[in-house]
Design a protein around this motif. Sequence first.
Motif, PDB file in Angstrom:
ATOM      1  N   ALA A 103      16.250  -1.268  18.880  1.00  0.00           N
ATOM      2  CA  ALA A 103      16.538  -0.639  17.586  1.00  0.00           C
ATOM      3  C   ALA A 103      15.374   0.252  17.153  1.00  0.00           C
ATOM      4  CB  ALA A 103      16.823  -1.699  16.520  1.00  0.00           C
ATOM      5  N   ALA A 104      14.146  -0.175  17.432  1.00  0.00           N
ATOM      6  CA  ALA A 104      12.982   0.643  17.066  1.00  0.00           C
ATOM      7  C   ALA A 104      13.015   1.994  17.780  1.00  0.00           C
ATOM      8  CB  ALA A 104      11.689  -0.104  17.383  1.00  0.00           C
ATOM      9  N   VAL A 105      13.399   1.980  19.048  1.00  0.00           N
ATOM     10  CA  VAL A 105      13.505   3.230  19.812  1.00  0.00           C
ATOM     11  C   VAL A 105      14.677   4.055  19.287  1.00  0.00           C
ATOM     12  CG1 VAL A 105      13.846   4.224  22.113  1.00  0.00           C
ATOM     13  CG2 VAL A 105      12.419   2.170  21.835  1.00  0.00           C
ATOM     14  N   THR A 106      15.803   3.418  19.086  1.00  0.00           N
ATOM     15  CA  THR A 106      16.984   4.093  18.526  1.00  0.00           C
ATOM     16  C   THR A 106      16.648   4.742  17.191  1.00  0.00           C
ATOM     17  OG1 THR A 106      18.533   2.618  19.653  1.00  0.00           O
ATOM     18  CG2 THR A 106      19.324   3.674  17.623  1.00  0.00           C
ATOM     19  N   ASN A 107      15.931   4.017  16.347  1.00  0.00           N
ATOM     20  CA  ASN A 107      15.604   4.521  15.016  1.00  0.00           C
ATOM     21  C   ASN A 107      14.608   5.667  15.071  1.00  0.00           C
ATOM     22  OD1 ASN A 107      17.416   2.669  14.074  1.00  0.00           O
ATOM     23  ND2 ASN A 107      15.878   1.237  13.327  1.00  0.00           N
ATOM     24  N   ALA A 108      13.704   5.646  16.041  1.00  0.00           N
ATOM     25  CA  ALA A 108      12.785   6.776  16.211  1.00  0.00           C
ATOM     26  C   ALA A 108      13.573   8.019  16.618  1.00  0.00           C
ATOM     27  CB  ALA A 108      11.717   6.444  17.248  1.00  0.00           C
ATOM     28  N   ARG A 109      14.523   7.844  17.509  1.00  0.00           N
ATOM     29  CA  ARG A 109      15.356   8.977  17.928  1.00  0.00           C
ATOM     30  C   ARG A 109      16.172   9.519  16.752  1.00  0.00           C
ATOM     31  NH1 ARG A 109      17.029   5.945  23.537  1.00  0.00           N
ATOM     32  NH2 ARG A 109      15.064   6.422  24.626  1.00  0.00           N
ATOM     33  N   ALA A 110      16.722   8.615  15.951  1.00  0.00           N
ATOM     34  CA  ALA A 110      17.493   9.041  14.784  1.00  0.00           C
ATOM     35  C   ALA A 110      16.587   9.743  13.769  1.00  0.00           C
ATOM     36  CB  ALA A 110      18.187   7.835  14.148  1.00  0.00           C
ATOM     37  N   THR A 111      15.342   9.284  13.652  1.00  0.00           N
ATOM     38  CA  THR A 111      14.380   9.917  12.744  1.00  0.00           C
ATOM     39  C   THR A 111      14.116  11.352  13.174  1.00  0.00           C
ATOM     40  OG1 THR A 111      13.354   7.806  12.161  1.00  0.00           O
ATOM     41  CG2 THR A 111      12.000   9.780  11.881  1.00  0.00           C
ATOM     42  N   VAL A 160       1.510  -0.603  19.961  1.00  0.00           N
ATOM     43  CA  VAL A 160       2.549  -0.465  20.985  1.00  0.00           C
ATOM     44  C   VAL A 160       3.605   0.574  20.618  1.00  0.00           C
ATOM     45  CG1 VAL A 160       2.178  -2.819  21.822  1.00  0.00           C
ATOM     46  CG2 VAL A 160       4.047  -2.362  20.187  1.00  0.00           C
ATOM     47  N   PHE A 161       3.753   0.852  19.324  1.00  0.00           N
ATOM     48  CA  PHE A 161       4.700   1.877  18.893  1.00  0.00           C
ATOM     49  C   PHE A 161       3.978   3.168  18.498  1.00  0.00           C
ATOM     50  CE2 PHE A 161       7.541  -1.853  18.299  1.00  0.00           C
ATOM     51  CZ  PHE A 161       8.583  -1.422  19.101  1.00  0.00           C
ATOM     52  N   ALA A 162       2.826   3.397  19.108  1.00  0.00           N
ATOM     53  CA  ALA A 162       2.098   4.682  19.003  1.00  0.00           C
ATOM     54  C   ALA A 162       1.915   5.146  17.559  1.00  0.00           C
ATOM     55  CB  ALA A 162       2.827   5.748  19.823  1.00  0.00           C
ATOM     56  N   GLY A 163       1.490   4.212  16.694  1.00  0.00           N
ATOM     57  CA  GLY A 163       1.288   4.578  15.295  1.00  0.00           C
ATOM     58  C   GLY A 163       2.579   4.984  14.604  1.00  0.00           C
ATOM     59  N   PHE A 164       3.705   4.583  15.181  1.00  0.00           N
ATOM     60  CA  PHE A 164       5.042   4.909  14.682  1.00  0.00           C
ATOM     61  C   PHE A 164       5.285   6.414  14.643  1.00  0.00           C
ATOM     62  CE2 PHE A 164       4.225   0.577  13.452  1.00  0.00           C
ATOM     63  CZ  PHE A 164       5.375  -0.044  13.876  1.00  0.00           C
ATOM     64  N   ASP A 165       4.695   7.102  15.617  1.00  0.00           N
ATOM     65  CA  ASP A 165       4.986   8.519  15.792  1.00  0.00           C
ATOM     66  C   ASP A 165       6.402   8.609  16.368  1.00  0.00           C
ATOM     67  OD1 ASP A 165       4.039  11.436  16.116  1.00  0.00           O
ATOM     68  OD2 ASP A 165       4.875  10.894  18.088  1.00  0.00           O
ATOM     69  N   ALA A 166       7.317   9.189  15.594  1.00  0.00           N
ATOM     70  CA  ALA A 166       8.730   9.209  15.981  1.00  0.00           C
ATOM     71  C   ALA A 166       8.959   9.912  17.314  1.00  0.00           C
ATOM     72  CB  ALA A 166       9.573   9.855  14.881  1.00  0.00           C
ATOM     73  N   ASP A 198       0.831  -1.187   0.000  1.00  0.00           N
ATOM     74  CA  ASP A 198       0.000   0.000   0.000  1.00  0.00           C
ATOM     75  C   ASP A 198       0.876   1.251   0.000  1.00  0.00           C
ATOM     76  OD1 ASP A 198      -0.715   0.373   3.488  1.00  0.00           O
ATOM     77  OD2 ASP A 198       0.621  -1.084   2.589  1.00  0.00           O
ATOM     78  N   ALA A 199       0.268   2.371  -0.379  1.00  0.00           N
ATOM     79  CA  ALA A 199       1.008   3.620  -0.499  1.00  0.00           C
ATOM     80  C   ALA A 199       1.723   3.946   0.802  1.00  0.00           C
ATOM     81  CB  ALA A 199       0.066   4.745  -0.893  1.00  0.00           C
ATOM     82  N   CYS A 200       2.923   4.446   0.655  1.00  0.00           N
ATOM     83  CA  CYS A 200       3.729   4.796   1.825  1.00  0.00           C
ATOM     84  C   CYS A 200       4.024   6.280   1.743  1.00  0.00           C
ATOM     85  CB  CYS A 200       5.019   3.973   1.826  1.00  0.00           C
ATOM     86  SG  CYS A 200       5.988   4.201   3.311  1.00  0.00           S
ATOM     87  N   ARG A 201       3.357   7.051   2.589  1.00  0.00           N
ATOM     88  CA  ARG A 201       3.536   8.498   2.579  1.00  0.00           C
ATOM     89  C   ARG A 201       3.738   8.995   4.004  1.00  0.00           C
ATOM     90  NH1 ARG A 201      -0.179   7.447  -1.359  1.00  0.00           N
ATOM     91  NH2 ARG A 201       0.345   8.237  -3.419  1.00  0.00           N
ATOM     92  N   GLY A 202       4.683   9.885   4.163  1.00  0.00           N
ATOM     93  CA  GLY A 202       4.902  10.521   5.447  1.00  0.00           C
ATOM     94  C   GLY A 202       5.898   9.789   6.326  1.00  0.00           C
ATOM     95  N   GLU A 203       6.362  10.521   7.325  1.00  0.00           N
ATOM     96  CA  GLU A 203       7.395  10.003   8.216  1.00  0.00           C
ATOM     97  C   GLU A 203       6.957   8.746   8.964  1.00  0.00           C
ATOM     98  OE1 GLU A 203      10.099  12.551  10.925  1.00  0.00           O
ATOM     99  OE2 GLU A 203       8.468  11.790  12.238  1.00  0.00           O
ATOM    100  N   ALA A 204       5.763   8.763   9.551  1.00  0.00           N
ATOM    101  CA  ALA A 204       5.310   7.615  10.347  1.00  0.00           C
ATOM    102  C   ALA A 204       5.212   6.354   9.492  1.00  0.00           C
ATOM    103  CB  ALA A 204       3.967   7.915  11.021  1.00  0.00           C
ATOM    104  N   ALA A 205       4.701   6.476   8.273  1.00  0.00           N
ATOM    105  CA  ALA A 205       4.578   5.309   7.395  1.00  0.00           C
ATOM    106  C   ALA A 205       5.949   4.753   7.024  1.00  0.00           C
ATOM    107  CB  ALA A 205       3.795   5.676   6.140  1.00  0.00           C
ATOM    108  N   HIS A 206       6.904   5.635   6.784  1.00  0.00           N
ATOM    109  CA  HIS A 206       8.256   5.181   6.451  1.00  0.00           C
ATOM    110  C   HIS A 206       8.950   4.565   7.674  1.00  0.00           C
ATOM    111  CE1 HIS A 206       7.540   7.402   2.768  1.00  0.00           C
ATOM    112  NE2 HIS A 206       8.625   6.830   2.256  1.00  0.00           N
TER     113      HIS A 206
END
Length: 170
Positions: free
Chosen positions: A74-82, A39-45, A3-11
Amino acid sequence: MGDACRGEAAHLERLTLEAFQSGLSWLTILNKRDAFREVFAGFDADTVAAFGEGDVERLMTDARIVRNRRKVEAAVTNARATVRLREQGGLVELLWSFRPDQTPAPRSLSHAATSSPESLAMSKALKRAGFAHVGPTTMHALMEAIGIVDDHLVDCHRRGSSGVWTGTAT
């Protein structure tokens, strides 16, 4: 994940799920996708970047997701890097800067790549930016998942489905 991937959270979601999928079946990840989103809050960085050790411990007890400490961390680390990447244009811009001039056009599964010069360069750039669990094979899968490359076989009905690459060959 076509499916379409748009925006920071989707990426960030695709990047996170690709890391969690490493070594596992995609069906396992897809069956847990809703729980991952929860659990990852909709991937809100910003939200995930604020997770602390207590949040990691909470996630390690949640059977609805893959409980691998290195991947959770790594998921937390990557959110911080984002969040940090926003000063240089952001995650989306960085990932899409590795789009090749042409997408692969495999005619058989034996010709389908699992990595590329672009996925290697993306992996190195993400590691320099502080990301974890972003090896070249995982990043090639990410490139497929978000449409940067279309590795569907030339005669596959899914070829061009991302909307980024059209037609059966480039």
